[in-house]
Design a protein around this motif. Sequence first.
Motif, mmCIF file in Angstrom:
data_model
loop_
_atom_site.group_PDB
_atom_site.id
_atom_site.type_symbol
_atom_site.label_atom_id
_atom_site.label_comp_id
_atom_site.label_asym_id
_atom_site.label_seq_id
_atom_site.Cartn_x
_atom_site.Cartn_y
_atom_site.Cartn_z
ATOM 1 N N GLU A 136 1.072 -1.176 0.023
ATOM 2 C CA GLU A 136 -0.237 0.008 -0.569
ATOM 3 C C GLU A 136 0.906 1.305 -0.161
ATOM 4 O O GLU A 136 1.309 1.824 0.834
ATOM 5 C CB GLU A 136 -1.454 0.044 1.378
ATOM 6 N N ASN A 180 1.239 4.842 0.559
ATOM 7 C CA ASN A 180 0.416 5.932 0.886
ATOM 8 C C ASN A 180 0.600 7.727 0.568
ATOM 9 O O ASN A 180 1.895 7.963 0.631
ATOM 10 C CB ASN A 180 0.100 6.137 2.260
ATOM 11 N N THR A 222 0.120 11.703 1.246
ATOM 12 C CA THR A 222 -0.209 12.544 2.280
ATOM 13 C C THR A 222 0.857 13.748 1.664
ATOM 14 O O THR A 222 1.113 14.496 1.462
ATOM 15 C CB THR A 222 0.451 12.208 3.578
ATOM 16 N N ALA A 255 -5.104 12.803 1.280
ATOM 17 C CA ALA A 255 -4.551 11.358 1.840
ATOM 18 C C ALA A 255 -4.714 10.439 0.346
ATOM 19 O O ALA A 255 -6.478 10.579 0.171
ATOM 20 C CB ALA A 255 -4.689 10.776 3.552
ATOM 21 N N HIS A 277 -3.836 6.689 -1.085
ATOM 22 C CA HIS A 277 -3.722 5.750 -1.170
ATOM 23 C C HIS A 277 -3.390 4.857 -2.659
ATOM 24 O O HIS A 277 -4.909 4.699 -3.688
ATOM 25 C CB HIS A 277 -3.928 4.341 -0.160
#
Length: 1497
Positions: A763, A765, A767, A772, A774
């Motif tokens: 995953e 991610n 930010t 956010a 993913h």
Amino acid sequence: IQLVVISLLEKFPKIPRMVNLREIDNDMQTLYINTSADTFEFKACTDVDGIVEGVLRYHPFLYDRETYPEDPYAIPGNLATEEDDDSIVLNQARGKRPIFECFWNGRLIPYTTVSEFDWCAWPKKTGTVPAECYSRFSGVLFTNDRFQVSTNKLTFMDLELQLKNKETLFTRIVNGQEQRVKIHKEFHQWLKTCHEKWDKQVKFRGFKRTITRTDVTTKKMQSPWATFSSIEWDGRAYKAGQYVKSQKTQPIFFGSVIQFLLYGDHEGDVYATGGQVQVAMVRLREPFWILFPTNMNLKVTWPEGNPWTQNDVRPAGTPLGPLHVEILNKKGESISRIPSAMQNTTRKALLIELKVVWHSPNGDVETNSHIAAHSAKWAFWFRTMENLNKLGKYTLHLNTILNVNESNATVWAGNRLPNHTLDFSITEGSAERFMVGTVNTLLHVGVPFHIPLELLDEYGHPTHDLKVVLPGLKQDSQTLKISLLPGNPDSLKVKQEDPITVENGTSVSFDVEVHDVAGNVTAHPKLIISCQLQGIPGSSSMVAVDCSNTGAGTLVLKPITFKNIAGDQTVKATFDIPVSNCLSSIKTSPLFHLKLLNVSFQLISDKEKIDWTAGDLLENLHYRLYDERGRVVPLSEEMARRIKVNWAADVSVEELAQGKLPNVPVPTLVKEEHFYQVSYMEELVSVDTSFTIVNRSSPFPVLQLTDQYGNKTQMLTATCVDSLAVDAEGLDKASLVFTWQESTHSMLVTGVRFNPGFPGIRELNFTWRDFAEHVTIKLTAGVPAQLKLVDGPQEVGIKLRGIQTPFLLQLFDEWGNPSPDQRVVVTLKTSTPALKVSHSPLNECKGDMGDSIALGILTSIGAVFNPCWSPRGEYALEFRGSFNKKPIHGPAVKLTIIPDPNKPVKLVVEYNTNSVFPAGGTLTVSVMSEEGSTIKNLNPANMSMLLWKGEPSGTSRPPSGVSYGTPRDKVIPDHVGKYTIQFVLCVDKTKGLWSHQYVINVVPNDPVKLAPDLQPPTPVVVNNNVLDSRTLVEDMSLKLMDMYNNSAGLELSGKVVVTIKSSKGSSDKNLPLFEGKVKSLQFSLANGEAQITNLFIMENSPGQDGNEYVLLFRPSVPGYGPKNPLAAFELPFRFYNDVENRKQMSELTKKKDQLKQTVDIYRSLFDTNRQLITELSSRCCISNVLQNWLFGFIGQKTADAEKMKLQTRRVCAMPDPFRGNLDVLGKIGHLALVEDDDVATVISWHLLGDIDCVVTMTTVAARKIYDDTQGKQQVMPLDTFLVWDLPLPHIRNGRDSFRPIGNPVFARDLLIFPENAENCHIVFGNLLGDTILTDDLDSANHYRKGVVQSKVPCPTLLTRQGDRIRSNGKFGGLQNKAPPIERLRGQVFGAPLPKDYHTFMGQIDLLQQYRLAMEKSRQVQEDFDGHMQYLKSPEMVQKEEEMDEQEKQLKDIETKLGTTPVRTPSAIGVKRSLDKAGESSGMVTKRTRRKLLKQDY
């Protein structure tokens, strides 16, 4: 005494051994001779001049056993199912085996035996000789050559029929003389004498005293008589005071034994053939039972170790059994029949009846009833009973019965037969389920109430009651029955996930349910659910569904359509019910149409599919125009204006004129395809091309900022990059690069890289401030960089035929992750160019191997060396991979080339230039294999010999015109001279193995007779005073010759004694005398030759006028006597007293000699033709029709055998480079095979420390290997071993000290030795010793306990399950548990070929011989037809007539001479018509056939 010595040739490196035939003492004839006590010789004569000499040998019963020898090679037959000492069992020594083995001319004919003759057959009535004596003699028959045998000398054609013919005369031979007696009477008297003289069957014990018997009528037999208290007879003991019953008497007497009597002066225990017993008569007042075993009992055992004891309590459903029941007599031995005191009565069989009775409250109920018969393997056996599930008390009854149908079957002789009773109880079992009591009272949701529970076992028996108790109340527990219904509507549930993504223009459906407060689906009147969509311009549609009856429903909305959609749109759906509201979001995506194509940065072909990153720009696209001939058309601006594309409206004419197309913006949706077209149109010409783009995910994340509806905003700036953060498991953050893209107002992330680790899902991610997102990434293996061997042998010892075990290879990336890439090419390379390897194509391994690549079985591996002798040594087989022209290094497998012991490479003839070759001898030819050993199992039909007179041809092949001989023709020629021989072995249809050409100088064989070079004429003498008339021999040379008429005995000297004898059939005793009135004369014999000169009869010599006498020339040579005599030469002559008569008779004699010589020539010609016809006709018996079928059948059998040979089986993967060297047997792991996998695993593990040890024949060879390997290799010399041959520990004095379980057997007896069996028995006897193998750990502990209780040391015990109990009793732990076979890493004993493989090979060998015979039969048929035509030709008919005429003249002359013509055996049947010329006239010996064939060809 001449010793016969034979040579035993074994495979290399064993040295040939010399064995004296006198030292062989384990063959049956030697055993018969050594164990016999007396012989009976006889002779049989048949009506065809057949003579058979026979010998019977008596093998007495001594003390406690029969001395008739057992055949050590015979397959044991069915043994008796029981042996009871309480009954008299006649021990037949010979059993059902035939009496006579048969020999033909001194040669054993193994497949023919004669069971018996009428005069020595088993008696139908009991006589003076006990019946068992007829099974105590063996016999042998020796026949002459008048009896026909099969071609392979294995079977007599009609021997037994001729001997059992009524015309056959039997006579007895005593001291070499025939006696015409009644053979039946003589044999019976001889057998009776042998029984009385040699048999010792009864043992008299307990000597008391010697008495005199006045009741005996013969006075000399009244004393002495020894008295005894007991006897032992046929394994049974009889004592004084015991009740007995007479047999075969009228009436039958009953009484008790007083004493036993034996005639003679004896003291102590003594053996004898028989004696007498003194019995006191008793009167029967009640049934009288003889020797009834009143102390029999039942023995009940539990084979699976779960015994039930008396008054045992077991849960319901507990299995009972299995039960193993035995009936034991007073000695503790198992029996199955009622013992009987009579020898010939049928003993009644015993059965065991099992009954299980349930003592229910309503009375006894029989639940199980079985009857078991006796079995030789497991006595009486009852299977497991699993129906005992009713509660209460039970009784198990085991009764011994005689007859199922009789009411009192359990009683015999007034006593009850053995029985056994077991009482037990069945109770409820463990709780396995529960039952909830009925609830009748209507209750409300949320109000506590009582629920009664009842626990039940598997069979429904109540075990315990469970009550729910509410403490604090006055009545804290109560059992109620209720009916619970769903509550009022409380909430609405939409089953779809939130949000939902749909395409623009499609509809969506929702599954809804109405729940109460507990989440149960509930219904309610007027329960209507409605759905209203919000966020769709110009649309306010509403849908509803009625859920009043079911509490659930499906809402199907109208298609959702947005016009001019620029991005994702969000629509809200509101659901309303009278009780509650529920809100759900729907996310709508724009709809695009895409198609698949490939991409190229150069020219794009028509309808090509391009795979490109979504959201990217496809640049540098160019186009070209071609005319009809395929030439490029130059572009112009006018032509460029006619170019149209479907992805851009405004295009640059200048760029189109240069052949450049506008850039293609790739859509952002990954799952869609888009069609793109480029067209050129003018008035008469229209061409176009197209391509399709399939979007794929971008390798670099591009971050954009969108609003709540998914529309991209322009709020991002270049400074936003500093606030962006990326995180993931194992992410290499140091390599991340953030880039601002001004044109799209987005942030580009590059350098996404993960640290080395396992592939899988990651995953990623992103930010930025409070936002956010993913991305799910599937991490796969990297570029292939390693090639490893995951399955297959690390070291291989092979013959030059191939490797049967496949190699399983796996690709790995740089970090050791398995790679599924299919573009890697794997090749094989050997360490030397001399070793050439070929293999099957690469196959993808399916199953549980993942993405491995299987190289497959090496179908062939060959080596080319000079010379062709197989190399011995180690090589390397390296696997190499190639990916994008970059090498990938792989593993290397160590190969050890083992020469094939079954591949012929050389023919070796026992030849020495200094050796002499006697005429008619034989030559020994050996076929050598690659490893240098002799191949023994070859078909003799594949070997041929070539022979010609003179010098070698100078090449490897014989000169033209030389014919091939059959395998039986490999003999030295009969005539003296210089010859050249050569042998050839047919390896296959196209290849032959040739030997060297050998020059042999054939010398005469041993002399056997005295004869002249040419037969002299018959002398005729007259008894007068003229010396010439009395001359017998004037000058004649006699020589010593061998059996082939070669002059022999050049080194021998002696004398020749000449005498006169009467002619055959004459009774004249008045013989003529030589000159000097002597009866004999002597002549010297020098260098094997004697010169006979001036031999006369005396004047006025005695003799009868007109008679024929014979001159006998008998040689006398030192070293030749009666045992090896030299045949004398005979010369007949005529004696007359009248001169005129002498002249007349002399002329007749000369004419007679001429006619006889001519007739002999004719007879030889016709005999040769007749015997040749017999030989050819016997070879034409095979039908040619079967040939095509036979070829196919052989091919099928061969294919089946090869397929079976190539089947995967367990092999020992250890290399054995020392095998094949002088005095080296090899590594222990290669010396033996084990059929069972479990047995192979446990024995290999037990010998793991020794399995790679090298066994040598001598200590010198062991020390050499030790020195060559600097002491690293374990070695064991065979000359330091002991020989182990002891019985199992539980066997003492031939009997079991206890009854073992688990099939104990010596571990060494489970090994199969394909080579060097005798030495391997010694090796593994020392390695394994007395190690014993059983089935499991329980049986092993039981065996050790029984052995130790017998005060005998117990050896190490192994089990088929892999456990080990050491000799000190220790077991358990990892040190005493064998690992799985895979963990032994090839250090395991191999598996033998299937048994069917050897059966197939034997069938193939027979079929090959049959095929060869069929091929020869065609040629023989042609020869036969041609020869038959020749015999019917006018020339042969004329010769036959001439022979008849000359025979008639010869007969007239013999009549005139006053002699009786003697017809030789060859003359019998010569006058035969040509129509019967093809019929067989009798049996022809092999040497005679060979001579005839040589004369004809």
